[in-house]
Design a protein around this motif. Structure first.
Motif, PDB file in Angstrom:
ATOM      1  N   ILE A  35       0.846  -1.194   0.000  1.00 63.17           N
ATOM      2  CA  ILE A  35       0.000   0.000   0.000  1.00 63.17           C
ATOM      3  C   ILE A  35       0.887   1.252   0.000  1.00 63.17           C
ATOM      4  CG2 ILE A  35      -1.723   1.297   1.310  1.00 63.17           C
ATOM      5  CD1 ILE A  35      -2.869  -1.360   2.259  1.00 63.17           C
ATOM      6  N   ALA A  36       1.908   1.257   0.858  1.00 68.32           N
ATOM      7  CA  ALA A  36       2.832   2.398   0.872  1.00 68.32           C
ATOM      8  C   ALA A  36       3.603   2.486  -0.444  1.00 68.32           C
ATOM      9  CB  ALA A  36       3.793   2.265   2.051  1.00 68.32           C
ATOM     10  N   GLU A  37       4.037   1.340  -0.965  1.00 66.28           N
ATOM     11  CA  GLU A  37       4.794   1.347  -2.227  1.00 66.28           C
ATOM     12  C   GLU A  37       3.954   1.907  -3.372  1.00 66.28           C
ATOM     13  OE1 GLU A  37       7.289  -2.693  -1.057  1.00 66.28           O
ATOM     14  OE2 GLU A  37       5.978  -2.674  -2.810  1.00 66.28           O
ATOM     15  N   THR A  38       2.706   1.461  -3.460  1.00 68.99           N
ATOM     16  CA  THR A  38       1.832   1.918  -4.543  1.00 68.99           C
ATOM     17  C   THR A  38       1.472   3.387  -4.371  1.00 68.99           C
ATOM     18  OG1 THR A  38       0.919  -0.323  -4.634  1.00 68.99           O
ATOM     19  CG2 THR A  38      -0.282   1.385  -5.818  1.00 68.99           C
ATOM     20  N   ALA A  39       1.227   3.797  -3.123  1.00 68.23           N
ATOM     21  CA  ALA A  39       0.918   5.211  -2.870  1.00 68.23           C
ATOM     22  C   ALA A  39       2.111   6.084  -3.245  1.00 68.23           C
ATOM     23  CB  ALA A  39       0.535   5.411  -1.410  1.00 68.23           C
ATOM     24  N   ALA A  40       3.328   5.623  -2.920  1.00 66.65           N
ATOM     25  CA  ALA A  40       4.531   6.396  -3.261  1.00 66.65           C
ATOM     26  C   ALA A  40       4.700   6.502  -4.775  1.00 66.65           C
ATOM     27  CB  ALA A  40       5.753   5.739  -2.640  1.00 66.65           C
ATOM     28  N   MET A  41       4.260   5.480  -5.504  1.00 69.71           N
ATOM     29  CA  MET A  41       4.420   5.467  -6.958  1.00 69.71           C
ATOM     30  C   MET A  41       3.399   6.369  -7.649  1.00 69.71           C
ATOM     31  SD  MET A  41       4.141   2.179  -9.508  1.00 69.71           S
ATOM     32  CE  MET A  41       5.393   1.320  -8.553  1.00 69.71           C
ATOM     33  N   TYR A  42       2.125   6.293  -7.201  1.00 66.64           N
ATOM     34  CA  TYR A  42       1.062   6.937  -7.970  1.00 66.64           C
ATOM     35  C   TYR A  42       0.638   8.322  -7.471  1.00 66.64           C
ATOM     36  CZ  TYR A  42       0.454   2.586 -10.525  1.00 66.64           C
ATOM     37  OH  TYR A  42       0.667   1.494 -11.321  1.00 66.64           O
ATOM     38  N   LEU A  43       0.697   8.576  -6.151  1.00 58.43           N
ATOM     39  CA  LEU A  43       0.187   9.863  -5.666  1.00 58.43           C
ATOM     40  C   LEU A  43       0.917  11.074  -6.268  1.00 58.43           C
ATOM     41  CD1 LEU A  43      -0.788   9.208  -1.940  1.00 58.43           C
ATOM     42  CD2 LEU A  43      -2.230  10.195  -3.719  1.00 58.43           C
ATOM     43  N   PRO A  44       2.257  11.048  -6.371  1.00 57.63           N
ATOM     44  CA  PRO A  44       2.918  12.215  -7.005  1.00 57.63           C
ATOM     45  C   PRO A  44       2.478  12.435  -8.443  1.00 57.63           C
ATOM     46  CG  PRO A  44       4.493  10.899  -5.764  1.00 57.63           C
ATOM     47  CD  PRO A  44       3.235  10.095  -5.833  1.00 57.63           C
ATOM     48  N   LYS A  45       2.067  11.381  -9.135  1.00 58.35           N
ATOM     49  CA  LYS A  45       1.664  11.518 -10.541  1.00 58.35           C
ATOM     50  C   LYS A  45       0.335  12.252 -10.704  1.00 58.35           C
ATOM     51  CE  LYS A  45       4.136   7.405 -12.123  1.00 58.35           C
ATOM     52  NZ  LYS A  45       4.053   6.063 -12.750  1.00 58.35           N
ATOM     53  N   VAL A  46      -0.467  12.313  -9.614  1.00 59.95           N
ATOM     54  CA  VAL A  46      -1.749  13.042  -9.685  1.00 59.95           C
ATOM     55  C   VAL A  46      -1.691  14.320  -8.840  1.00 59.95           C
ATOM     56  CG1 VAL A  46      -3.098  10.974 -10.188  1.00 59.95           C
ATOM     57  CG2 VAL A  46      -2.719  11.632  -7.794  1.00 59.95           C
ATOM     58  N   GLY A  47      -0.469  14.769  -8.538  1.00 67.03           N
ATOM     59  CA  GLY A  47      -0.322  15.995  -7.761  1.00 67.03           C
ATOM     60  C   GLY A  47      -0.499  15.797  -6.271  1.00 67.03           C
ATOM     61  N   GLY A  48      -0.467  14.555  -5.822  1.00 65.64           N
ATOM     62  CA  GLY A  48      -0.666  14.256  -4.409  1.00 65.64           C
ATOM     63  C   GLY A  48       0.644  14.166  -3.647  1.00 65.64           C
ATOM     64  N   THR A  49       0.535  13.791  -2.383  1.00 69.07           N
ATOM     65  CA  THR A  49       1.691  13.722  -1.494  1.00 69.07           C
ATOM     66  C   THR A  49       1.758  12.365  -0.815  1.00 69.07           C
ATOM     67  OG1 THR A  49       1.623  16.091  -1.036  1.00 69.07           O
ATOM     68  CG2 THR A  49       2.788  14.712   0.557  1.00 69.07           C
ATOM     69  N   PHE A  50       2.906  11.715  -0.894  1.00 72.88           N
ATOM     70  CA  PHE A  50       3.188  10.513  -0.117  1.00 72.88           C
ATOM     71  C   PHE A  50       4.297  10.852   0.850  1.00 72.88           C
ATOM     72  CE2 PHE A  50       6.166   7.133   0.760  1.00 72.88           C
ATOM     73  CZ  PHE A  50       5.351   6.164   1.289  1.00 72.88           C
ATOM     74  N   LEU A  51       4.112  10.499   2.103  1.00 72.79           N
ATOM     75  CA  LEU A  51       5.167  10.726   3.085  1.00 72.79           C
ATOM     76  C   LEU A  51       5.289   9.514   4.000  1.00 72.79           C
ATOM     77  CD1 LEU A  51       5.948  14.019   4.927  1.00 72.79           C
ATOM     78  CD2 LEU A  51       6.194  11.840   6.106  1.00 72.79           C
ATOM     79  N   GLN A  52       6.487   8.927   4.024  1.00 70.78           N
ATOM     80  CA  GLN A  52       6.736   7.844   4.988  1.00 70.78           C
ATOM     81  C   GLN A  52       7.139   8.474   6.305  1.00 70.78           C
ATOM     82  OE1 GLN A  52       9.114   4.389   3.897  1.00 70.78           O
ATOM     83  NE2 GLN A  52       9.991   4.340   5.960  1.00 70.78           N
ATOM     84  N   ALA A  53       6.283   8.331   7.294  1.00 65.12           N
ATOM     85  CA  ALA A  53       6.538   8.922   8.605  1.00 65.12           C
ATOM     86  C   ALA A  53       7.592   8.103   9.356  1.00 65.12           C
ATOM     87  CB  ALA A  53       5.238   8.971   9.402  1.00 65.12           C
ATOM     88  N   GLU A  54       8.043   8.651  10.480  1.00 68.11           N
ATOM     89  CA  GLU A  54       9.057   7.948  11.279  1.00 68.11           C
ATOM     90  C   GLU A  54       8.442   6.846  12.128  1.00 68.11           C
ATOM     91  OE1 GLU A  54       8.063  11.044  11.583  1.00 68.11           O
ATOM     92  OE2 GLU A  54       8.312  11.874  13.599  1.00 68.11           O
TER      93      GLU A  54
END
Length: 351
Positions: A35-54
């Motif tokens: 889920i994190a991997e896919t969000a990191a891949m696709y969200l920037p492509k639609v102008g979104g933000t992915f952030l892996q928290a600590e």
């Protein structure tokens, strides 16, 4: 668009993006890491933000902040990670913040293992954090429903101003199936309660603190009225061969797919069995269960846990007929053969 072959964990991110989700905060954990991997891949492509928290604690509190700004935001984790998020979920419920939390359940307690289980029922459905709150809980049983239900989750979250869970066992998250994705949602509203950092919203305040006892009690009464509305309007379930059923088999997630096959096999041998699958764990289909309890001989609840949903079934049945339980733990999925033999014996015992 035709169907494409994806994992359940992949489908849920694609569905979230179609629903208008543009922000994801999370911390990877197996079996939810895709889920994190896919969000990191696709969200920037639609102008979104992915952030892996600590940490999981940080990620759920980032969700709190983003939800306060009126945007569609999601986080995901697996069992021990969900345990860590519970304080933040309570804060979000208290502040009435819409957000979506995905739980891909694994074996427990403690670190357990990374195999699928359904032992988070109590911590998610009963509200694992402190206070008088509940969260709607959707339980998909396929990759298609992972996409469909997360879109529904965002709608319910905004309609009632509440965190909403999508809960799936690791099996549903990891398996690949054809999924058809719809059109993206584009008509997202502006909320009069959110803080947008502009003149119009400058007087809005997001908080879950009410120092005066009467004020906090009234806030809690307001929450309970909201939960009553959710119970009235948002119950969803699948019924299968229940019209003349003498025994009802119940399960959610991957277990429901096993018991549906068991029901078909029992019918082939002349046993009148049927299936009731809750698609929502809160609100729970207790009225449907009570109605069935008036006319069937027995319930059999199958779970990948020590028996957690079965308690809610017994409350709904209210002693009108026996409620039996069959469960596996540790990452073992009940097979069709073992559930069939158990169910057949229960039906034969009745004579």
């Amino acid at each position: 668009m035709g169907k494409i072959l994806v994992k359940g964990n992949d489908a849920i991110v694609r569905g979230a993006i179609l629903a208008g989700c543009r922000i994801y905060f999370g911390y990877p954990i197996t079996p939810a890491s895709e889920i994190a991997e896919t969000a990191a891949m696709y969200l920037p492509k639609v102008g979104g933000t992915f952030l892996q928290a600590e940490s999981e604690v940080a990620s759920i509190n980032m969700v709190y902040g983003a939800a306060s700004g009126g945007v569609r935001v999601m986080t995901a984790s697996s069992s021990p990670g969900i345990s860590l998020k519970q304080e933040g979920v309570s804060y979000a419920a208290g502040a009435e913040l819409p957000c979506v939390i995905v739980d891909i359940m694994r074996g427990g307690p403690g670190l357990g293992n990374i195999a699928p289980e359904q032992s988070d029922y109590n911590q998610v459905v009963k509200g694992g954090g402190h206070g008088n709150y509940k969260c709607p809980v959707l339980a998909p049983n396929s990759a298609q429903e992972m996409s469909d239900f997360v879109q529904l989750a965002f709608d319910i979250a905004e309609k009632y101003r509440t965190p909403v869970y999508v809960i799936a066992d690791g099996y549903i998250g990891q398996m690949m199936e054809p999924v058809e994705f719809g059109e993206p949602k584009t008509d997202l509203p502006r909320f009069d309660w959110a803080v947008y950092g502009d003149a119009e919203s400058k007087h809005n305040l997001i908080s879950s603190i009410y120092l005066e006892p009467d004020e906090l009690e009234e806030h809690n009464r307001k929450l309970q009225r909201k939960y009553a509305e959710i119970e009235k309007n948002e119950v969803r379930f699948e019924d299968f061969m229940l019209d003349d059923a003498e025994m009802v088999l119940m399960g959610y997630g991957i277990v429901s797919r096993v018991i549906k096959t068991v029901v078909e096999k029992l019918r082939e041998e002349g046993f009148k069995a049927g299936m009731l699958r809750p698609k929502t764990l809160f609100p729970f289909p207790k009225n449907k269960i009570a109605e069935l309890a008036d006319r069937v001989n027995k319930f059999l609840v199958v779970e990948m846990s020590n028996g957690q949903m079965v308690d809610d079934v017994r409350l709904a049945v209210n002693g009108k007929c026996p409620v039996e339980f069959y469960g596996r733990m540790g990452g073992n999925v009940p097979t069709m053969k073992e559930v069939f033999e158990h169910a057949k014996k229960l039906m034969e015992d009745r004579g």
